[in-house]
Design an enzyme around this catalytic site. Structure first.
Site, PDB file in Angstrom:
ATOM      1  N   PRO B 246      -3.874  27.435 -26.617  1.00 32.70           N
ATOM      2  CA  PRO B 246      -4.582  28.653 -26.184  1.00 32.70           C
ATOM      3  C   PRO B 246      -5.777  28.993 -27.063  1.00 32.70           C
ATOM      4  CG  PRO B 246      -2.242  29.029 -26.019  1.00 32.70           C
ATOM      5  CD  PRO B 246      -2.416  27.685 -26.664  1.00 32.70           C
ATOM      6  N   GLN B 247      -5.666  28.860 -28.368  1.00 33.52           N
ATOM      7  CA  GLN B 247      -6.804  29.194 -29.226  1.00 33.52           C
ATOM      8  C   GLN B 247      -7.945  28.221 -28.986  1.00 33.52           C
ATOM      9  OE1 GLN B 247      -6.582  31.062 -32.943  1.00 33.52           O
ATOM     10  NE2 GLN B 247      -7.757  29.497 -34.020  1.00 33.52           N
ATOM     11  N   GLU B 248      -7.592  26.944 -28.835  1.00 26.57           N
ATOM     12  CA  GLU B 248      -8.627  25.945 -28.597  1.00 26.57           C
ATOM     13  C   GLU B 248      -9.382  26.260 -27.303  1.00 26.57           C
ATOM     14  OE1 GLU B 248      -7.224  21.939 -29.042  1.00 26.57           O
ATOM     15  OE2 GLU B 248      -8.963  21.124 -27.961  1.00 26.57           O
ATOM     16  N   GLY B 346     -40.785  21.408 -15.239  1.00 24.24           N
ATOM     17  CA  GLY B 346     -40.856  20.151 -15.977  1.00 24.24           C
ATOM     18  C   GLY B 346     -40.456  20.307 -17.428  1.00 24.24           C
TER      19      GLY B 346
END
Lengths: 285, 383
Positions: B246-248, B346
C-alpha cells in the site's frame, strides 16, 4: 567638506558604540551576540508582474531575501565555531513576515527572533525607518555585530546597513565576501567586493556588516531544525514599542512599470550615423 | 496546487520543509539532470548531499538516523521530486520502500547496522523482486536460497531493479520453501551486500524514460550470506511484501499527481505564450476546454490523493484503496502527459522541453509497482 545631509553634527568623540554606555566592558567578554536582519520579499525565482497598484504581490511566492540568507549563514557558521554565542534574528514587516523568521532564520539555527510588526504586508519599507528600528533593537539586545544582506531584491536600495551604521556611529563593512574574527574577538578582518577590486579592512566591534553572495553558501534547513524552530522564542513588537513615532514616508513612488520590451536593432551605414544615433536618439553620449 | 501553503493536509512545518526540498531539487538536481541522463545514473555524491541535508529516510526514528516524522514529510519529498521532473535519483525507493522493510521486519542488529548508513546516503538501497520470468506473477520467481553449512546460498537473477547500478544493499526476494509447498508460503527476504562474491550487476538498462535512473539486472551466482542476512522470519516474505505494498502504491500515486501538476503548469505557460493565427493558442476554444478538462481532473485527483495520504498517516489505508489511487492517478498522468505534449506542438517532441521528458517518464508508472491491470484485479475483489 562634510556631506550636507549630516547637518551641523560635530564628529563624535565618544567611543564608537554610543547606544549604550557599558560597551567597553561587554567587548571584553569572550562570546559575541549577532543580530541578523531578514526581509520578506518576493521569491527570486518568480516572474514579476506589474498590476494597477504596482508590483503584484497577492498569491505570489515570497521568501527570505537571498542576501539575508548569506547573513544568517554567516552567523550560524560563527556560532558553530563558537565565536558567536547567540544569534537574534529580526524582521520588520506585516503579519506574514513572521514566515521568514520561523521558516528561515530560526529553522537555520538562529536562537531567538523579534518581529517588529507593521499593520500591513504591503507597506513600502523605507531604509531610514528600518535602520532606526534596527538601531533600537541592536541596543536592546546588545548586539556585538549586526549582519544584514547587502540589499533587498525588491527595492535594491542598498542603504539600510549604511544608514544603520551612521545612526549607531559604528563602523560599517559593506559587500563583505569574507570575514575573519580576530582571536581576541574585538575586531573582524573583512574583504569587500568593489567594482574595481577587493578591499581588505579591519573593523573593530561592534560593527554593521552587509553580506554578499560570495560570502558563503546558505544551507538548507534540516527537518530537526524546522521542528525545533517552533519552540524558539519569538517576540512581537511595534514601532511604538521602540519609541519610533515618526513613520512619514520620505520616498514617494510616482509610477511602477515593467521595463520596455526590447526593440528591434537597426543596422547603421556609417560611424557618423552611429555617433548621431547615440547622441540624439539613445542620448547616452 | 502544489503551491506551498495551499493544502489542508499539511501544516506550516510541512510547508517550510517543502520550500527547502523544492530548492534542493531546483538547485542541486535539475541543473545536472541532463548530464546524468546522458550517463544513465546519478552520482553517489548526490546521495551523500541528500543524506547530509536530512532528505533521506525522514520517517525513520531518530535513533536510526531519520527525523522520526509522519508520512506527510515523506510525501513532501516524493511529490517535490516528481514536481521538479527529476526522475533520476531513486530516493523514494530507498527511503520509503527499502528502509521501511528494515524498520518493520529487521532485528535490532540489522536496523543499527543498515539504517543509519542508508539515512546518511553512504549506503544506497534497492529491492529485488522482479525477474525475467516473474513480474506481476511474483509467485513465478526462480531465484532461490538454500541452506548450506549454516549459511544461505542464493542463486538466480533479477531485472528492472531501480537503484540497482549504485546500490550497496539489495533486499533480495528468494524462494526458500520446501519442494511442494505453495510459493507464497515459501518466500524469504535477504539483506545482501552488493559487493559479495558471486553478486554481479548487469549493464545499465536503456529505458524509454527515467534515463538518469540506474536501473539494471542483478545476477546471483552462489552468493553466500549468513543467517543474520535473513530479514524477518523464514518463509514469511510474501506476507511482508503484501503489507508494504500500500505505501509503495501511494508513493507512485503521489508522484503521478505531482507530475500532473507540473505538466499542467508547463503547458499553461506555453499555451499562454505561443502565438498563432494572430493570437495566442490559449485563446482558441479547443485549447481552453482541454486545459479546463485537465484542471478538473487534476484537482479531483489531488483531492483523492490527499485523502489517501491522510488515511495512510492514520494506518488506515487498505490495499484496494491504495490500488485505486495508483491506477487512477497513473492513468491520469499519462493522459495529461499526452495532452501536454500535443499542446506544446513540435516543442513537445523535443527532449530539451520538460514536457517531453515527463511524457517519457510517465509511461512506466502504469506498469511498475503493480501493473494497472493487477490493480483492477485487486479492486474487483472488494466489489
Amino acid at each position: 567638506p562634510r556631506p550636507f545631509f549630516l547637518g551641523n553634527r560635530q564628529p563624535s568623540r565618544k567611543p564608537p558604540c554610543s547606544h549604550f554606555p557599558d560597551m567597553l566592558h561587554r567587548t571584553l567578554q569572550t562570546k559575541l551576540r549577532a543580530l541578523v536582519g531578514v526581509k520578506r520579499v518576493i521569491d527570486y525565482t518568480v516572474k514579476i508582474r506589474v498590476g494597477a497598484n504596482g508590483v503584484v504581490t497577492d498569491g505570489v511566492r515570497h521568501s527570505a531575501n537571498p542576501f539575508d540568507e548569506n547573513a544568517i549563514e554567516a552567523a550560524v557558521q560563527m556560532k558553530e565555531k563558537k565565536i558567536v554565542n547567540e544569534i537574534v534574528a529580526v524582521t520588520i514587516g506585516g503579519p506574514k513576515s513572521v514566515e521568514v523568521l520561523r521558516g528561515s532564520a530560526l529553522a537555520l539555527g538562529c536562537d531567538k527572533a523579534i518581529h517588529v510588526k507593521l499593520d500591513s504586508d504591503d507597506t513600502q519599507l523605507e531604509p531610514l525607518l528600518v535602520a532606526k528600528a534596527l538601531q533600537k533593537i541592536a541596543g536592546e539586545v546588545e548586539a556585538d555585530m549586526i549582519l544584514l544582506g547587502k540589499q533587498a531584491i525588491d527595492d535594491d536600495c542598498c542603504q539600510t546597513p549604511q544608514l544603520l551604521a551612521g545612526l549607531m556611529d559604528a563602523p560599517q563593512a559593506t559587500w563583505v565576501s569574507s570575514m575573519e574574527i580576530a582571536d581576541d574577538k574585538k575586531s573582524v578582518t573583512i574583504t569587500r567586493e568593489l567594482d574595481d577590486g577587493l578591499q581588505k579592512l579591519q573593523v573593530p566591534l561592534p560593527a554593521v556588516f552587509s553580506t554578499d553572495y560570495r560570502l558563503n553558501e546558505p544551507r538548507f534547513p534540516t527537518l530537526p531544525n524546522i521542528m525545533k524552530a517552533k519552540k524558539k522564542p519569538l517576540q512581537e513588537k511595534t514601532l511604538a514599542d521602540l519609541g519610533i513615532t515618526d513613520t512619514t514616508p520620505r520616498i514617494k513612488v510616482k509610477a511602477v512599470s515593467e521595463p520596455p520590451k526590447r526593440a528591434a536593432g537597426v543596422t547603421v551605414k556609417s560611424v557618423d550615423e552611429l555617433v548621431d544615433k547615440l547622441k540624439n536618439e539613445a542620448k547616452c553620449i | 496546487m502544489t503551491d506551498i501553503g495551499s493544502r489542508n493536509v499539511f501544516d506550516s512545518d510541512h510547508d517550510t520543509f517543502r520550500a527547502s526540498v523544492r530548492r534542493f531539487f531546483e538547485e542541486r538536481v535539475v541543473p545536472f539532470h541532463k548530464e546524468w541522463e546522458k550517463q544513465g545514473f546519478c552520482p553517489r555524491s548526490l546521495w551523500k548531499e541528500a543524506g547530509e541535508n536530512g532528505f533521506l529516510g525522514v520517517a525513520m526514528p531518530e535513533e536510526y538516523g531519520g527525523a522520526g516524522t509522519d508520512i506527510l514529510y515523506s510525501s513532501v519529498i516524493w511529490e517535490e521530486q516528481s514536481y521538479a521532473g527529476a526522475s533520476g535519483p531513486g530516493f523514494h525507493l530507498h527511503s520509503e520502500i527499502v528502509m521501511p522493510y528494515l524498520l518493520n521486519y529487521g532485528s535490532e542488529e540489522q536496523k543499527k547496522n543498515y539504517l543509519p548508513k542508508l539515512a546518511s546516503g553512504d549506503c544506497i538501497g534497492a529491492i529485488a523482486m522482479t525477474e525475467p520470468s516473474a513480474g506481476s506473477d511474483l509467485q513465478g520467481i526462480k531465484t532461490n536460497a538454500v541452506r548450506k553449512d549454516g549459511q544461505w546460498v542464493i542463486n538466480g537473477s533479477k531485472t528492472y531493479i531501480t537503484n540497482g547500478g549504485n546500490s550497496d544493499l539489495a533486499i533480495v526476494v528468494a524462494k526458500t520453501g520446501d519442494k511442494g509447498t505453495k510459493v507464497a508460503h515459501g518466500i524469504s527476504l535477504f539483506l545482501v551486500d552488493t559487493n559479495l562474491p558471486g553478486f554481479t550487476k548487469g549493464n545499465l538498462l536503456q529505458k524509454l524514460g527515467m534515463k538518469a535512473q540506474d536501473t539494471c539486472e542483478l545476477f546471483f551466482d552462489n552468493v553466500t550470506v549468513p543467517d543474520s542476512a535473513l530479514l524477518g522470519e523464514e518463509n514469511k516474505g510474501f506476507y511482508y511484501l503484501m503489507n508494504e505494498l500500500p505505501q509503495e502504491r501511494l508513493l507512485i500515486a503521489g508522484m503521478a499527481i505531482s507530475a500532473c501538476e507540473a505538466m499542467y503548469e508547463w503547458t499553461r505557460e506555453f499555451v499562454k505564450d505561443r502565438k498563432a493565427f494572430g493570437r495566442t493558442i490559449a485563446d482558441l476554444q479547443t485549447v481552453k476546454h482541454r486545459m479546463a478538462d485537465m484542471k478538473m481532473q487534476i484537482a479531483a485527483g489531488r483531492s483523492f490523493y490527499d485523502d489517501c495520504l491522510l488515511r495512510h498517516n492514520e494506518g488506515k489505508l487498505d490495499s484496494a484503496t491504495a490500488s485505486m489511487a495508483k491506477a487512477w492517478l497513473t492513468d491520469l498522468q499519462c493522459k495529461v502527459a499526452d495532452e501536454g505534449v500535443q499542446l506544446h506542438g513540435g516543442a513537445g517532441y523535443m527532449w530539451e522541453y520538460p514536457i517531453c521528458r515527463a511524457y517519457a517518464d510517465a509511461r512506466v508508472q502504469r506498469i511498475y509497482g503493480g501493473s494497472n491491470e493487477i490493480m483492477k484485479e485487486l479492486i474487483a475483489r472488494t466489489i
